[in-house]
Scaffold this motif. Structure first.
Motif, PDB file in Angstrom:
ATOM      1  N   VAL A 154       0.834  -1.204   0.000  1.00 59.04           N
ATOM      2  CA  VAL A 154       0.000   0.000   0.000  1.00 59.04           C
ATOM      3  C   VAL A 154       0.867   1.250   0.000  1.00 59.04           C
ATOM      4  CG1 VAL A 154      -1.712   1.326   1.284  1.00 59.04           C
ATOM      5  CG2 VAL A 154      -1.974  -1.147   1.060  1.00 59.04           C
ATOM      6  N   GLY A 155       1.930   1.243   0.795  1.00 63.21           N
ATOM      7  CA  GLY A 155       2.848   2.376   0.783  1.00 63.21           C
ATOM      8  C   GLY A 155       3.459   2.589  -0.586  1.00 63.21           C
ATOM      9  N   GLY A 156       3.813   1.510  -1.250  1.00 57.83           N
ATOM     10  CA  GLY A 156       4.362   1.602  -2.598  1.00 57.83           C
ATOM     11  C   GLY A 156       3.363   2.157  -3.596  1.00 57.83           C
ATOM     12  N   GLN A 157       2.092   1.795  -3.428  1.00 53.80           N
ATOM     13  CA  GLN A 157       1.055   2.317  -4.316  1.00 53.80           C
ATOM     14  C   GLN A 157       0.913   3.833  -4.146  1.00 53.80           C
ATOM     15  OE1 GLN A 157      -1.948  -0.407  -2.813  1.00 53.80           O
ATOM     16  NE2 GLN A 157      -2.181  -1.325  -4.837  1.00 53.80           N
ATOM     17  N   VAL A 158       1.008   4.295  -2.915  1.00 59.67           N
ATOM     18  CA  VAL A 158       0.917   5.737  -2.662  1.00 59.67           C
ATOM     19  C   VAL A 158       2.107   6.466  -3.297  1.00 59.67           C
ATOM     20  CG1 VAL A 158       0.966   7.526  -0.874  1.00 59.67           C
ATOM     21  CG2 VAL A 158      -0.452   5.490  -0.559  1.00 59.67           C
ATOM     22  N   LEU A 159       3.309   5.915  -3.109  1.00 59.63           N
ATOM     23  CA  LEU A 159       4.491   6.526  -3.723  1.00 59.63           C
ATOM     24  C   LEU A 159       4.371   6.549  -5.244  1.00 59.63           C
ATOM     25  CD1 LEU A 159       7.360   4.953  -1.576  1.00 59.63           C
ATOM     26  CD2 LEU A 159       6.527   7.313  -1.492  1.00 59.63           C
ATOM     27  N   ASP A 160       3.794   5.489  -5.796  1.00 56.82           N
ATOM     28  CA  ASP A 160       3.601   5.412  -7.245  1.00 56.82           C
ATOM     29  C   ASP A 160       2.658   6.515  -7.725  1.00 56.82           C
ATOM     30  OD1 ASP A 160       3.950   4.246  -9.802  1.00 56.82           O
ATOM     31  OD2 ASP A 160       2.100   3.107  -9.587  1.00 56.82           O
ATOM     32  N   MET A 161       1.557   6.724  -7.009  1.00 57.11           N
ATOM     33  CA  MET A 161       0.616   7.780  -7.383  1.00 57.11           C
ATOM     34  C   MET A 161       1.243   9.162  -7.264  1.00 57.11           C
ATOM     35  SD  MET A 161      -3.161   6.623  -5.983  1.00 57.11           S
ATOM     36  CE  MET A 161      -2.688   6.679  -4.264  1.00 57.11           C
ATOM     37  N   LEU A 162       1.998   9.383  -6.179  1.00 60.00           N
ATOM     38  CA  LEU A 162       2.626  10.683  -5.968  1.00 60.00           C
ATOM     39  C   LEU A 162       3.678  10.984  -7.031  1.00 60.00           C
ATOM     40  CD1 LEU A 162       3.107  10.624  -2.077  1.00 60.00           C
ATOM     41  CD2 LEU A 162       1.391  11.900  -3.370  1.00 60.00           C
ATOM     42  N   GLY A 163       4.232   9.920  -7.622  1.00 61.58           N
ATOM     43  CA  GLY A 163       5.278  10.105  -8.619  1.00 61.58           C
ATOM     44  C   GLY A 163       4.774  10.341 -10.023  1.00 61.58           C
ATOM     45  N   GLU A 164       3.461  10.189 -10.239  1.00 58.12           N
ATOM     46  CA  GLU A 164       2.919  10.386 -11.586  1.00 58.12           C
ATOM     47  C   GLU A 164       3.117  11.829 -12.042  1.00 58.12           C
ATOM     48  OE1 GLU A 164      -1.119   9.088 -11.824  1.00 58.12           O
ATOM     49  OE2 GLU A 164      -0.661   7.035 -11.208  1.00 58.12           O
ATOM     50  N   GLY A 165       3.576  11.975 -13.286  1.00 54.86           N
ATOM     51  CA  GLY A 165       3.791  13.302 -13.837  1.00 54.86           C
ATOM     52  C   GLY A 165       5.071  13.970 -13.382  1.00 54.86           C
ATOM     53  N   GLN A 166       5.869  13.270 -12.555  1.00 55.42           N
ATOM     54  CA  GLN A 166       7.143  13.799 -12.101  1.00 55.42           C
ATOM     55  C   GLN A 166       8.276  12.944 -12.664  1.00 55.42           C
ATOM     56  OE1 GLN A 166       7.443  14.629  -7.869  1.00 55.42           O
ATOM     57  NE2 GLN A 166       5.225  14.618  -7.646  1.00 55.42           N
ATOM     58  N   THR A 167       9.471  13.485 -12.655  1.00 56.21           N
ATOM     59  CA  THR A 167      10.642  12.726 -13.069  1.00 56.21           C
ATOM     60  C   THR A 167      11.359  12.236 -11.820  1.00 56.21           C
ATOM     61  OG1 THR A 167      10.909  14.029 -15.079  1.00 56.21           O
ATOM     62  CG2 THR A 167      12.812  12.770 -14.347  1.00 56.21           C
ATOM     63  N   LEU A 168      11.369  10.923 -11.637  1.00 58.19           N
ATOM     64  CA  LEU A 168      11.972  10.332 -10.452  1.00 58.19           C
ATOM     65  C   LEU A 168      13.385   9.853 -10.748  1.00 58.19           C
ATOM     66  CD1 LEU A 168       9.016   8.128  -9.114  1.00 58.19           C
ATOM     67  CD2 LEU A 168       9.545  10.512  -8.558  1.00 58.19           C
ATOM     68  N   THR A 169      14.165   9.711  -9.689  1.00 61.60           N
ATOM     69  CA  THR A 169      15.474   9.081  -9.820  1.00 61.60           C
ATOM     70  C   THR A 169      15.293   7.567  -9.836  1.00 61.60           C
ATOM     71  OG1 THR A 169      15.847   8.895  -7.440  1.00 61.60           O
ATOM     72  CG2 THR A 169      16.505  10.969  -8.513  1.00 61.60           C
ATOM     73  N   LEU A 170      16.341   6.871 -10.234  1.00 55.54           N
ATOM     74  CA  LEU A 170      16.290   5.410 -10.230  1.00 55.54           C
ATOM     75  C   LEU A 170      16.075   4.885  -8.817  1.00 55.54           C
ATOM     76  CD1 LEU A 170      16.540   2.800 -11.862  1.00 55.54           C
ATOM     77  CD2 LEU A 170      19.024   2.886 -11.473  1.00 55.54           C
ATOM     78  N   GLU A 171      16.688   5.520  -7.839  1.00 57.91           N
ATOM     79  CA  GLU A 171      16.531   5.093  -6.443  1.00 57.91           C
ATOM     80  C   GLU A 171      15.084   5.269  -5.977  1.00 57.91           C
ATOM     81  OE1 GLU A 171      18.919   7.114  -7.586  1.00 57.91           O
ATOM     82  OE2 GLU A 171      20.600   5.688  -7.424  1.00 57.91           O
ATOM     83  N   GLN A 172      14.454   6.350  -6.376  1.00 56.62           N
ATOM     84  CA  GLN A 172      13.047   6.562  -6.009  1.00 56.62           C
ATOM     85  C   GLN A 172      12.143   5.535  -6.680  1.00 56.62           C
ATOM     86  OE1 GLN A 172      12.971  10.703  -7.302  1.00 56.62           O
ATOM     87  NE2 GLN A 172      12.634  11.403  -5.196  1.00 56.62           N
ATOM     88  N   LEU A 173      12.426   5.218  -7.934  1.00 59.99           N
ATOM     89  CA  LEU A 173      11.631   4.213  -8.639  1.00 59.99           C
ATOM     90  C   LEU A 173      11.796   2.849  -7.985  1.00 59.99           C
ATOM     91  CD1 LEU A 173       9.796   3.590 -11.061  1.00 59.99           C
ATOM     92  CD2 LEU A 173      11.867   3.080 -12.384  1.00 59.99           C
ATOM     93  N   GLU A 174      13.021   2.528  -7.598  1.00 58.81           N
ATOM     94  CA  GLU A 174      13.258   1.240  -6.937  1.00 58.81           C
ATOM     95  C   GLU A 174      12.491   1.166  -5.624  1.00 58.81           C
ATOM     96  OE1 GLU A 174      17.039  -0.661  -4.745  1.00 58.81           O
ATOM     97  OE2 GLU A 174      17.251  -0.592  -6.937  1.00 58.81           O
ATOM     98  N   GLU A 175      12.466   2.262  -4.862  1.00 61.91           N
ATOM     99  CA  GLU A 175      11.724   2.268  -3.600  1.00 61.91           C
ATOM    100  C   GLU A 175      10.247   1.977  -3.833  1.00 61.91           C
ATOM    101  OE1 GLU A 175      10.831   5.175   0.266  1.00 61.91           O
ATOM    102  OE2 GLU A 175      11.708   6.021  -1.560  1.00 61.91           O
ATOM    103  N   ILE A 176       9.691   2.559  -4.890  1.00 69.34           N
ATOM    104  CA  ILE A 176       8.290   2.294  -5.218  1.00 69.34           C
ATOM    105  C   ILE A 176       8.067   0.810  -5.464  1.00 69.34           C
ATOM    106  CG2 ILE A 176       6.517   2.602  -7.002  1.00 69.34           C
ATOM    107  CD1 ILE A 176       7.558   5.478  -7.358  1.00 69.34           C
ATOM    108  N   HIS A 177       8.908   0.235  -6.301  1.00 72.39           N
ATOM    109  CA  HIS A 177       8.647  -1.127  -6.745  1.00 72.39           C
ATOM    110  C   HIS A 177       9.046  -2.187  -5.729  1.00 72.39           C
ATOM    111  CE1 HIS A 177       7.061   0.348 -10.367  1.00 72.39           C
ATOM    112  NE2 HIS A 177       8.200   0.723 -10.907  1.00 72.39           N
TER     113      HIS A 177
END
Length: 294
Positions: A154-177
């Motif tokens: 669930v936490g990952g889903q929230v991070l995924d939604m918050l990241g939409e439309g933004q440019t994330l770093t690879l580390e941020q993307l890894e945290e989501i997934h």
């Protein structure tokens, strides 16, 4: 897919399907709710998560008749997340596993409640298992709550939604997934290890394997969203691009994503080598995950 893995899946998948059906049909609940729960549970799917639990036990040569039930509860949690993911307030999708999504068939309210029912019943089912010690049941429930909840999926889903439309770093993307996809997949592997009551050395190696194969699973999902078709995937292809989601191909390029996929596979394989499990079902599953077409 190897003959070994094909045989394992062909033997255990029908048992998982039968168990899922009986666990829902046997409960006392309004029939429309049970219909909605069963609709998504029986809509198909690879059953990777419950199969992983059973594969770990087979590799460890441990038999427990309640293992199939534990494995099935993981599929309940996974299915609940898919029902809610597809809702208009989230991914707003009308196709899942090649069929209309739950809310398209049953309406949004019943779809939400069907998801709620699947996630809550799973914990009670584990708590009532007769052939697993109370200590191990508490461990299973504790780690499932962590993996599926705010600190995991669930936490990952929230991070995924918050990241939409933004440019994330690879580390941020890894945290989501690691959280959104990897946490529950990792739990399915570790659940088998918990039931088997393995040593700390084996548990540590399987945790490492689970971490890397969870990331590999998501990277391949990202690749398939670009390269696959809706018919192949059983869901809307290209949805990540439409939703302006960050993906491994969007950050690393397609070539870079495929290299990272191989890197994660290599690290998962190394973890199995450390405990002399590099020739069995867990490696076959890793091969399947990184080469699948849907």
């Amino acid at each position: 897919m190897s003959d070994q893995l094909t045989s394992f899946i062909e033997t255990n998948q029908p048992l998982i399907e039968k168990t899922l059906h009986s666990l829902i049909t046997d409960i006392k609940a309004p029939q429309p709710l049970k219909d909605a729960m069963l609709y998504s549970l029986q809509a198909g799917g690879k059953r990777i998560r419950p199969l992983y639990t059973l594969a770990v036990l087979k590799e460890l040569d441990i038999q427990n008749e309640d293992a199939i039930i534990v494995a099935s509860t993981i599929e309940m949690i996974h299915t609940y997340s898919l029902i809610h993911d597809d809702l208009p307030a989230m991914d707003n999708d009308d196709l899942r596993r090649g069929k209309p999504t739950n809310h398209i068939v049953f309406g949004e309210a019943l779809a939400i409640l069907a998801g709620d029912a699947l996630v809550t019943i799973a914990f009670g089912i584990i708590a009532r298992l007769p052939n697993i010690s109370p200590e191990l049941k508490v461990d299973l429930i504790d780690k499932l709550s962590f993996s599926a909840g705010s600190e995991g999926m669930v936490g990952g889903q929230v991070l995924d939604m918050l990241g939409e439309g933004q440019t994330l770093t690879l580390e941020q993307l890894e945290e989501i997934h690691v959280n959104k996809t990897g946490a529950l997949l990792s739990y399915s592997i570790l659940a088998g290890a918990i039931i088997a009551n393995v040593s700390s050395e084996i548990m540590s190696a399987l945790e490492k394997y689970a971490f890397h194969i969870g990331l590999a699973f998501q990277i391949q999902d990202d690749i398939l969203d670009v390269e696959g078709t809706s018919e192949q995937l059983g869901k809307t292809a290209g949805k990540d691009l439409i939703s302006e989601k960050n993906t491994y191909p969007s950050i690393l390029t397609m070539e870079g994503a495929k290299k990272e996929l191989q890197n994660q596979y290599n690290q998962a394989f190394q973890a199995l080598e450390n405990i002399q499990m590099q020739d069995g079902l867990l490696v076959e599953f890793a091969n399947y995950i990184t080469k699948r077409s849907k």
